[in-house]
Design a protein around this motif. Structure first.
Motif, mmCIF file in Angstrom:
data_model
loop_
_atom_site.group_PDB
_atom_site.id
_atom_site.type_symbol
_atom_site.label_atom_id
_atom_site.label_comp_id
_atom_site.label_asym_id
_atom_site.label_seq_id
_atom_site.Cartn_x
_atom_site.Cartn_y
_atom_site.Cartn_z
ATOM 1 N N HIS A 71 0.854 -1.205 0.000
ATOM 2 C CA HIS A 71 0.000 0.000 0.000
ATOM 3 C C HIS A 71 0.885 1.249 0.000
ATOM 4 O O HIS A 71 1.441 1.628 1.019
ATOM 5 C CB HIS A 71 -0.890 -0.028 1.254
ATOM 6 C CG HIS A 71 -1.836 1.139 1.372
ATOM 7 N ND1 HIS A 71 -3.065 1.040 1.994
ATOM 8 C CD2 HIS A 71 -1.744 2.428 0.967
ATOM 9 C CE1 HIS A 71 -3.677 2.212 1.972
ATOM 10 N NE2 HIS A 71 -2.895 3.077 1.351
ATOM 11 N N HIS A 73 1.357 5.342 -2.197
ATOM 12 C CA HIS A 73 0.858 6.346 -3.158
ATOM 13 C C HIS A 73 2.071 7.161 -3.602
ATOM 14 O O HIS A 73 2.266 8.286 -3.138
ATOM 15 C CB HIS A 73 -0.109 7.323 -2.489
ATOM 16 C CG HIS A 73 -1.261 6.750 -1.728
ATOM 17 N ND1 HIS A 73 -2.562 6.929 -2.141
ATOM 18 C CD2 HIS A 73 -1.341 6.033 -0.578
ATOM 19 C CE1 HIS A 73 -3.389 6.353 -1.268
ATOM 20 N NE2 HIS A 73 -2.672 5.804 -0.306
ATOM 21 N N LYS A 135 -0.567 3.441 -6.324
ATOM 22 C CA LYS A 135 -1.910 3.814 -6.771
ATOM 23 C C LYS A 135 -1.915 5.144 -7.522
ATOM 24 O O LYS A 135 -1.053 5.982 -7.296
ATOM 25 C CB LYS A 135 -2.823 4.007 -5.547
ATOM 26 C CG LYS A 135 -2.816 2.871 -4.556
ATOM 27 C CD LYS A 135 -3.614 3.254 -3.321
ATOM 28 C CE LYS A 135 -3.314 2.358 -2.133
ATOM 29 N NZ LYS A 135 -3.645 0.958 -2.336
ATOM 30 N N HIS A 228 -9.492 1.473 1.412
ATOM 31 C CA HIS A 228 -9.064 2.241 2.573
ATOM 32 C C HIS A 228 -10.307 2.261 3.460
ATOM 33 O O HIS A 228 -11.353 2.779 3.043
ATOM 34 C CB HIS A 228 -8.765 3.683 2.191
ATOM 35 C CG HIS A 228 -7.457 3.907 1.497
ATOM 36 N ND1 HIS A 228 -7.161 3.404 0.265
ATOM 37 C CD2 HIS A 228 -6.359 4.623 1.901
ATOM 38 C CE1 HIS A 228 -5.938 3.813 -0.075
ATOM 39 N NE2 HIS A 228 -5.440 4.542 0.900
ATOM 40 N N HIS A 251 -5.759 0.164 6.772
ATOM 41 C CA HIS A 251 -5.805 1.113 7.900
ATOM 42 C C HIS A 251 -6.508 0.486 9.106
ATOM 43 O O HIS A 251 -5.880 0.088 10.047
ATOM 44 C CB HIS A 251 -6.445 2.457 7.534
ATOM 45 C CG HIS A 251 -5.581 3.299 6.669
ATOM 46 N ND1 HIS A 251 -4.463 3.946 7.133
ATOM 47 C CD2 HIS A 251 -5.655 3.589 5.337
ATOM 48 C CE1 HIS A 251 -3.877 4.598 6.154
ATOM 49 N NE2 HIS A 251 -4.579 4.391 5.038
ATOM 50 N N ASP A 302 2.105 2.920 3.334
ATOM 51 C CA ASP A 302 1.142 3.949 2.920
ATOM 52 C C ASP A 302 1.889 5.201 2.455
ATOM 53 O O ASP A 302 1.400 6.320 2.625
ATOM 54 C CB ASP A 302 0.176 4.281 4.069
ATOM 55 C CG ASP A 302 -0.981 5.169 3.652
ATOM 56 O OD1 ASP A 302 -1.293 5.235 2.446
ATOM 57 O OD2 ASP A 302 -1.581 5.827 4.537
#
Ligand SMILES: [Zn+2]
Length: 406
Positions: A71, A73, A135, A228, A251, A302
């Motif tokens: 995960h 970004h 992502k 999420h 999360h 994350d």
């Protein structure tokens, strides 16, 4: 044909296969791993390891499977350091900060987006990550989401469409029109560029009905699903992940017992992101209760410019142990095999014959040191598909640059 590589004289080898070694991590002492053609061909005693073209001598230190960061970004432009400063001065986190990254991302060229993402992926590799998911979600127009996904595919192993990250400002008065865009033109353009669809189902993002519409449309297009969920407040995200058979719900800071039971029953992986909890000073997800209910737990960075600007899986392992109730064994398992399961990958996350030759040599005698010595560089050598990818001085294609000669 890539040359074969042997990592020998390993003091403690974490295989993540309890049939190969001791305990849940399948620990083997005095071990070696041999990789040929990018695939592991031998795991066992160092003294009986077959010869290989290249040898990395681990000198009695620990070797773990490469981290699987399921995960992140990393496709964006700009930063949000000011927001971090304000948050540390007491302002609480809200999803509104995403809009500023959307603005800088839209304004950036494809080349800038890719260079920024590559820099972060390289940084992750230098800390032991060998598989990374990333992502879209800072474009939020058809074209900007599509070019974000193209950049993601250039540098990441797994690519996820996150058009349903937040409702962009220009649709603030007509959320319905934005959801229509996501499930229509945006998904049409983006589905061929991604393997997964993610939805931010939370306070300030998308509600249950909106999220369900995006998930249903993405499933129709053949994308795998992840969410999420339950990060900022209790809500329907975890149950929705279970209902849709998502690979992972991420999360999960605010769960009630029914949510946990639903995740366990549906076999949804729970991916904890304690770096975000650290950087937003939020309550940590309770990994212990998930593990006790039989849920598979993963941990991920994350990595994003707003709430968790770190690519360091060792840092996340340390947080998971200190603050999410995981033991050092459970945290290392969650950061490797857990991440692989969150991405439904069978070929990574373990060091067993037939799996991809992805590993990290630690400058430590044991995997426990990852949590025990936080903030210290412990990742010494990283091997991906049987090739040394860190440090650069050992990479065969960069020998000239560092003056080692060929
Ligand atoms: Zn995220």
């Amino acid at each position: 044909v890539s040359p074969s590589l042997a990592v020998t004289r390993i003091g403690e080898l974490v295989t993540n296969d309890s049939e190969l070694g001791a305990g849940p991590l399948g620990l083997i002492r005095e071990a070696a791993v041999v990789i040929d053609g990018g695939v592991i061909v031998y795991v066992g005693p160092s003294k009986s390891a077959p010869a290989a073209d290249t040898e990395v001598i681990a000198s009695e230190r620990c070797v773990i499977p490469g981290f699987v960061d399921s995960h992140t970004h990393v496709v964006f432009a700009g930063d949000r350091a000011d927001e971090f400063v304000a948050r540390m001065a007491g302002r609480s986190y809200a999803t509104g900060g995403i809009a500023s990254t959307v603005e800088t991302t839209r304004a950036a060229s494809d080349a800038v987006l890719l260079a920024n993402a590559r820099r972060l992926v390289d940084e992750a590799i230098s800390q032991g990550t060998t598989v990374i998911e990333t992502k879209s979600g800072y474009g939020l127009t058809v074209e900007d989401e599509a070019r974000s996904l193209r950049a993601a595919a250039e540098c990441a192993d797994e690519v996820t469409f996150l058009g349903a990250h937040v409702v962009p400002d220009e649709y603030a008065r007509d959320r319905e029109a934005y959801v229509e865009l996501v499930v229509g033109a945006m998904l049409n353009e983006c589905a061929p560029l991604a393997g997964w669809c993610d939805v931010f189902c939370d306070e300030g993002a998308f509600d249950e009905d909106e999220s369900a519409r995006v998930l249903a449309a993405a499933r129709e297009k053949g994308l795998g699903l992840r969410l999420h969920a339950n990060q900022l407040a209790p809500g329907p995200g975890a149950q929705l992940a279970a209902r849709f058979g998502a690979a992972s719900a991420d999360h999960l800071n605010h769960l009630d017992p029914d949510d946990i039971a639903a995740l366990a029953d549906a076999g949804v992986v729970a991916t904890l992101c304690p770096g975000a909890d650290f950087s937003t000073r939020a309550r940590y997800a309770q990994g212990r209760s998930l593990l006790e209910a039989g849920v598979t737990v993963a941990i991920a960075t994350d990595c994003n410019p707003g709430t968790s600007y770190t690519t360091s899986m060792p840092f996340v392992v340390a947080l998971a142990v200190r603050d999410c109730g995981l033991s050092p064994d459970e945290a290392v398992l969650a950061a490797t095999l857990g991440g692989a399961k969150a991405l439904r990958r069978e070929d990574v996350g373990r060091l067993v014959p037939g799996c991809r030759g992805d590993l990290a040599v630690l400058d430590a005698p044991s995997h426990v040191y990852l949590a025990y010595r936080p903030g210290v560089r412990l990742v010494d050598v990283v091997v991906r598909r049987g090739e040394v990818v860190f440090p650069a001085a050992l990479k065969s294609d960069r020998r000239d640059e560092v003056g080692v000669g060929s």
